[in-house]
Write an enzyme that holds these catalytic residues in place. Structure first.
Site, PDB file in Angstrom:
ATOM      1  N   LYS A  32      64.792  26.135  84.464  1.00 24.08           N
ATOM      2  CA  LYS A  32      63.910  26.644  83.352  1.00 24.08           C
ATOM      3  C   LYS A  32      64.844  27.844  83.414  1.00 24.08           C
ATOM      4  O   LYS A  32      65.026  28.816  83.686  1.00 24.08           O
ATOM      5  CB  LYS A  32      62.905  26.803  83.236  1.00 24.08           C
ATOM      6  CG  LYS A  32      62.046  27.335  81.866  1.00 24.08           C
ATOM      7  CD  LYS A  32      60.617  27.805  82.269  1.00 24.08           C
ATOM      8  CE  LYS A  32      59.438  28.661  82.585  1.00 24.08           C
ATOM      9  NZ  LYS A  32      60.287  29.776  81.591  1.00 24.08           N
ATOM     10  N   ASP A  59      63.380  27.021  77.754  1.00 22.56           N
ATOM     11  CA  ASP A  59      62.272  27.622  77.398  1.00 22.56           C
ATOM     12  C   ASP A  59      62.354  28.742  76.121  1.00 22.56           C
ATOM     13  O   ASP A  59      61.696  30.402  76.200  1.00 22.56           O
ATOM     14  CB  ASP A  59      61.733  28.643  78.123  1.00 22.56           C
ATOM     15  CG  ASP A  59      59.899  28.672  78.442  1.00 22.56           C
ATOM     16  OD1 ASP A  59      59.444  28.693  77.309  1.00 22.56           O
ATOM     17  OD2 ASP A  59      59.030  29.574  79.326  1.00 22.56           O
ATOM     18  N   LYS A  61      60.564  28.440  73.305  1.00 23.27           N
ATOM     19  CA  LYS A  61      59.500  28.589  71.727  1.00 23.27           C
ATOM     20  C   LYS A  61      59.544  29.061  70.790  1.00 23.27           C
ATOM     21  O   LYS A  61      58.963  30.343  70.231  1.00 23.27           O
ATOM     22  CB  LYS A  61      58.182  29.677  72.846  1.00 23.27           C
ATOM     23  CG  LYS A  61      57.722  29.638  74.294  1.00 23.27           C
ATOM     24  CD  LYS A  61      56.979  30.707  74.639  1.00 23.27           C
ATOM     25  CE  LYS A  61      56.693  30.447  76.478  1.00 23.27           C
ATOM     26  NZ  LYS A  61      57.694  30.943  77.315  1.00 23.27           N
ATOM     27  N   ASP A  64      58.561  30.079  63.648  1.00 21.99           N
ATOM     28  CA  ASP A  64      59.213  30.342  62.467  1.00 21.99           C
ATOM     29  C   ASP A  64      58.461  29.332  62.031  1.00 21.99           C
ATOM     30  O   ASP A  64      57.761  28.245  62.119  1.00 21.99           O
ATOM     31  CB  ASP A  64      60.647  30.781  62.485  1.00 21.99           C
ATOM     32  CG  ASP A  64      60.441  32.650  61.987  1.00 21.99           C
ATOM     33  OD1 ASP A  64      60.444  32.195  60.665  1.00 21.99           O
ATOM     34  OD2 ASP A  64      61.768  33.129  62.245  1.00 21.99           O
ATOM     35  N   THR A 122      49.063  29.794  79.753  1.00 22.05           N
ATOM     36  CA  THR A 122      48.442  29.773  81.118  1.00 22.05           C
ATOM     37  C   THR A 122      47.625  31.816  81.165  1.00 22.05           C
ATOM     38  O   THR A 122      46.425  31.744  82.492  1.00 22.05           O
ATOM     39  CB  THR A 122      48.793  29.594  81.786  1.00 22.05           C
ATOM     40  OG1 THR A 122      50.253  29.862  82.370  1.00 22.05           O
ATOM     41  CG2 THR A 122      48.750  27.543  82.119  1.00 22.05           C
ATOM     42  N   ARG A 214      57.684  32.812  90.311  1.00 18.90           N
ATOM     43  CA  ARG A 214      58.364  33.381  91.021  1.00 18.90           C
ATOM     44  C   ARG A 214      57.690  32.681  92.274  1.00 18.90           C
ATOM     45  O   ARG A 214      58.720  33.337  94.117  1.00 18.90           O
ATOM     46  CB  ARG A 214      57.543  34.384  91.590  1.00 18.90           C
ATOM     47  CG  ARG A 214      57.770  35.642  89.495  1.00 18.90           C
ATOM     48  CD  ARG A 214      56.612  36.804  88.963  1.00 18.90           C
ATOM     49  NE  ARG A 214      55.956  36.637  88.419  1.00 18.90           N
ATOM     50  CZ  ARG A 214      55.073  36.547  87.619  1.00 18.90           C
ATOM     51  NH1 ARG A 214      54.933  37.237  87.738  1.00 18.90           N
ATOM     52  NH2 ARG A 214      53.887  35.767  87.182  1.00 18.90           N
TER      53      ARG A 214
END
Length: 238
Positions: A32, A59, A61, A64, A122, A214
């Site tokens: 990603k 990614d 997102k 608009d 999340t 991570r």
């Protein structure tokens, strides 16, 4: 998508990215690329990762007005990513425009990238959703509502937590993609995520793909951590 484990390349520059990727030798990853990396390195980072034969979830997102999202997706389609996303909160018309842009920008003879819609992050709790977004529904109801609109718009699936997957598949079918971040092994810190799950829990819920950042990228041994996540996700017992 064939139930991939997507590794979030949450790095600030391409040197860090390839120091990480080179540890995986011949392993073909699904990675990603988020806003931090894309805005620092630009579209060229996508081609450099593709040259190493890895799949890419871009990614960004998008959120608009429909015309802007159409034009942006038309340009992003030319990069040849496998998966892109928008915010479902942008509405049905915006999501339809996103798909139209992807179709217009995809090269002849190639398959357009899959497109998924972000429902509720999340990192968002139900209390936060109600107090900050003024949404009176439950968090699960909000995610389902956004997902229904996304499916009506022709979107391929959504980003959600594993906790909403079963109800989404009940209403929208199992072919509707559910991509789930907030994945942690029991030994990992939750950090800024609120609605988390283990790879085993995500698999049992029927998640289409999991995103891990991570827990792998900041591990002392990223390759070993990747294998641990992958085995848990695939249900391998060692």
């Amino acid at each position: 998508m064939n139930h991939p484990l997507i590794v979030a390349l949450d790095f600030s520059n391409k040197n860090e990215v390839f120091q990480f990727i080179d540890q995986f030798q011949d392993e073909r990853l699904f990675v990603k690329v988020g806003m931090e990396l894309f805005y620092q390195e630009g579209p060229q980072i996508i081609q450099e990762i593709k040259d190493k034969e890895h799949q890419i979830f871009l990614d960004l997102k998008l959120h608009d007005i429909p015309n802007t999202v159409y034009s942006a997706m038309k340009g992003l389609a030319k990069l040849g990513c496998d998966l892109v996303n928008v915010h479902a909160a942008g509405g049905k018309d915006m999501m339809m425009a996103a798909l139209e842009g992807l179709e217009a920008g995809t090269k002849a003879g190639e398959v357009r990238p899959s497109c998924i819609a972000v429902t509720q992050l999340t990192s968002t709790s139900e209390q936060q959703m109600r107090s900050e977004q003024l949404i009176e529904a439950t968090l699960q109801e909000s995610v389902l509502h956004y997902s229904l609109i996304a499916q009506e718009a022709g979107i391929d699936g959504v980003v959600c937590s594993s906790h909403e997957v079963k109800i989404l598949h009940h209403h929208l079918g199992k072919e509707f993609l559910t991509v789930t971040p907030g994945i942690r092994l029991n030994s990992d810190l939750v950090q800024d995520q609120k609605r988390v799950a283990t790879p085993d829990e995500a698999r049992e819920a029927g998640v289409s793909a999991i995103v891990v950042g991570r827990g792998i990228t900041k591990a002392e041994d990223p390759y070993a951590s990747y294998q641990a996540y992958k085995q848990a996700w695939e249900g391998v017992r060692i």
